[in-house]
Design a protein around this motif. Sequence first.
Motif, mmCIF file in Angstrom:
data_model
loop_
_atom_site.group_PDB
_atom_site.id
_atom_site.type_symbol
_atom_site.label_atom_id
_atom_site.label_comp_id
_atom_site.label_asym_id
_atom_site.label_seq_id
_atom_site.Cartn_x
_atom_site.Cartn_y
_atom_site.Cartn_z
ATOM 1 N N LEU A 4 0.835 -1.203 0.000
ATOM 2 C CA LEU A 4 0.000 0.000 0.000
ATOM 3 C C LEU A 4 0.872 1.256 0.000
ATOM 4 C CD1 LEU A 4 -2.847 -0.957 2.499
ATOM 5 C CD2 LEU A 4 -3.001 -0.772 0.021
ATOM 6 N N CYS A 5 1.941 1.225 0.785
ATOM 7 C CA CYS A 5 2.867 2.373 0.813
ATOM 8 C C CYS A 5 3.547 2.539 -0.540
ATOM 9 C CB CYS A 5 3.907 2.177 1.922
ATOM 10 S SG CYS A 5 3.253 2.418 3.572
ATOM 11 N N SER A 6 3.894 1.440 -1.164
ATOM 12 C CA SER A 6 4.529 1.469 -2.479
ATOM 13 C C SER A 6 3.573 2.054 -3.514
ATOM 14 C CB SER A 6 4.954 0.059 -2.867
ATOM 15 O OG SER A 6 5.476 0.043 -4.160
ATOM 16 N N ARG A 7 2.317 1.614 -3.483
ATOM 17 C CA ARG A 7 1.315 2.147 -4.405
ATOM 18 C C ARG A 7 1.085 3.646 -4.155
ATOM 19 N NH1 ARG A 7 -3.425 -2.440 -4.698
ATOM 20 N NH2 ARG A 7 -2.148 -4.098 -5.593
ATOM 21 N N ARG A 8 1.049 3.975 -2.886
ATOM 22 C CA ARG A 8 0.869 5.387 -2.525
ATOM 23 C C ARG A 8 2.022 6.229 -3.038
ATOM 24 N NH1 ARG A 8 2.999 8.356 1.121
ATOM 25 N NH2 ARG A 8 1.990 10.118 2.078
ATOM 26 N N ASP A 9 3.258 5.762 -2.877
ATOM 27 C CA ASP A 9 4.439 6.484 -3.364
ATOM 28 C C ASP A 9 4.406 6.624 -4.892
ATOM 29 O OD1 ASP A 9 5.353 6.733 -0.791
ATOM 30 O OD2 ASP A 9 6.786 5.062 -0.940
ATOM 31 N N LEU A 10 4.008 5.570 -5.573
ATOM 32 C CA LEU A 10 3.888 5.592 -7.021
ATOM 33 C C LEU A 10 2.831 6.619 -7.446
ATOM 34 C CD1 LEU A 10 4.765 4.387 -9.731
ATOM 35 C CD2 LEU A 10 2.997 2.648 -9.428
ATOM 36 N N LEU A 11 1.713 6.612 -6.731
ATOM 37 C CA LEU A 11 0.650 7.559 -7.020
ATOM 38 C C LEU A 11 1.120 8.987 -6.754
ATOM 39 C CD1 LEU A 11 -2.285 8.005 -7.871
ATOM 40 C CD2 LEU A 11 -2.941 7.697 -5.474
ATOM 41 N N GLN A 12 1.898 9.169 -5.677
ATOM 42 C CA GLN A 12 2.415 10.508 -5.363
ATOM 43 C C GLN A 12 3.355 11.003 -6.466
ATOM 44 O OE1 GLN A 12 1.425 12.524 -2.791
ATOM 45 N NE2 GLN A 12 2.634 14.064 -3.881
ATOM 46 N N LYS A 13 4.175 10.115 -7.012
ATOM 47 C CA LYS A 13 5.066 10.490 -8.115
ATOM 48 C C LYS A 13 4.250 10.933 -9.335
ATOM 49 C CE LYS A 13 8.983 7.599 -6.863
ATOM 50 N NZ LYS A 13 9.825 6.450 -7.226
ATOM 51 N N GLU A 14 3.154 10.227 -9.611
ATOM 52 C CA GLU A 14 2.292 10.592 -10.735
ATOM 53 C C GLU A 14 1.634 11.946 -10.485
ATOM 54 O OE1 GLU A 14 -0.421 7.347 -11.349
ATOM 55 O OE2 GLU A 14 1.165 6.001 -12.041
ATOM 56 N N ILE A 15 1.214 12.149 -9.229
ATOM 57 C CA ILE A 15 0.587 13.429 -8.864
ATOM 58 C C ILE A 15 1.595 14.564 -9.026
ATOM 59 C CG2 ILE A 15 -0.299 14.784 -6.912
ATOM 60 C CD1 ILE A 15 -1.676 12.161 -5.949
ATOM 61 N N ASP A 16 2.811 14.357 -8.542
ATOM 62 C CA ASP A 16 3.861 15.382 -8.659
ATOM 63 C C ASP A 16 4.155 15.700 -10.130
ATOM 64 O OD1 ASP A 16 4.036 15.460 -5.898
ATOM 65 O OD2 ASP A 16 5.843 14.197 -5.797
ATOM 66 N N LYS A 17 4.217 14.638 -10.937
ATOM 67 C CA LYS A 17 4.482 14.814 -12.363
ATOM 68 C C LYS A 17 3.365 15.628 -13.023
ATOM 69 C CE LYS A 17 5.300 12.154 -16.579
ATOM 70 N NZ LYS A 17 5.354 10.810 -17.165
ATOM 71 N N GLU A 18 2.133 15.297 -12.712
ATOM 72 C CA GLU A 18 1.000 16.011 -13.302
ATOM 73 C C GLU A 18 0.916 17.443 -12.799
ATOM 74 O OE1 GLU A 18 -2.692 13.861 -13.207
ATOM 75 O OE2 GLU A 18 -1.866 12.190 -14.352
ATOM 76 N N ALA A 20 3.482 19.265 -11.940
ATOM 77 C CA ALA A 20 4.547 19.971 -12.657
ATOM 78 C C ALA A 20 4.088 20.306 -14.084
ATOM 79 C CB ALA A 20 5.822 19.140 -12.677
ATOM 80 N N GLU A 21 3.443 19.349 -14.736
ATOM 81 C CA GLU A 21 2.917 19.570 -16.079
ATOM 82 C C GLU A 21 1.852 20.673 -16.055
ATOM 83 O OE1 GLU A 21 2.380 19.045 -20.216
ATOM 84 O OE2 GLU A 21 4.004 18.454 -18.884
ATOM 85 N N LYS A 22 1.001 20.641 -15.033
ATOM 86 C CA LYS A 22 -0.044 21.661 -14.891
ATOM 87 C C LYS A 22 0.580 23.040 -14.732
ATOM 88 C CE LYS A 22 -3.697 23.148 -11.736
ATOM 89 N NZ LYS A 22 -4.357 22.881 -10.469
ATOM 90 N N THR A 23 1.613 23.161 -13.893
ATOM 91 C CA THR A 23 2.287 24.437 -13.677
ATOM 92 C C THR A 23 2.911 24.944 -14.979
ATOM 93 O OG1 THR A 23 2.758 23.848 -11.376
ATOM 94 C CG2 THR A 23 4.100 25.589 -12.348
ATOM 95 N N LYS A 24 3.556 24.031 -15.706
ATOM 96 C CA LYS A 24 4.167 24.395 -16.993
ATOM 97 C C LYS A 24 3.103 24.868 -17.978
ATOM 98 C CE LYS A 24 6.702 22.418 -20.914
ATOM 99 N NZ LYS A 24 5.740 22.848 -21.885
#
Length: 104
Positions: A4-18, A20-24
């Motif tokens: 669950l922590c691994s999935r959460r971390d993966l999801l957080q990376k996707e959120i951070d990426k999106e 960053a894309e949103k800010t750009k």
Amino acid sequence: IEELCSRRDLLQKEIDKEEAEKTKLQRDLKLLSDELAKVNESLSKKLAHRAQYDRTIAETEAAYSKILESSQTLLTLVKREGQALGPTAAAGGAAGGNSRANRD
């Protein structure tokens, strides 16, 4: 829990990426909006100038047409008056002009 922590971390990376894309994209959108505003302002000024040129051209063409029409009317009048005077009157007038020059 680890999975669950691994999935959460993966999801957080996707959120951070999106995020960053949103800010750009938002930054790009602002730049494009500013550029669009400048182009619209420039275009508006140029359209106003073109309209002024169009008015000036139309006024000039109208004035030229009036001058041309007046010239044609004057030419017709001069020809008519010349014909009314007849060839003898025109020749006598020219000779009379010379006679006066000789008398003076």
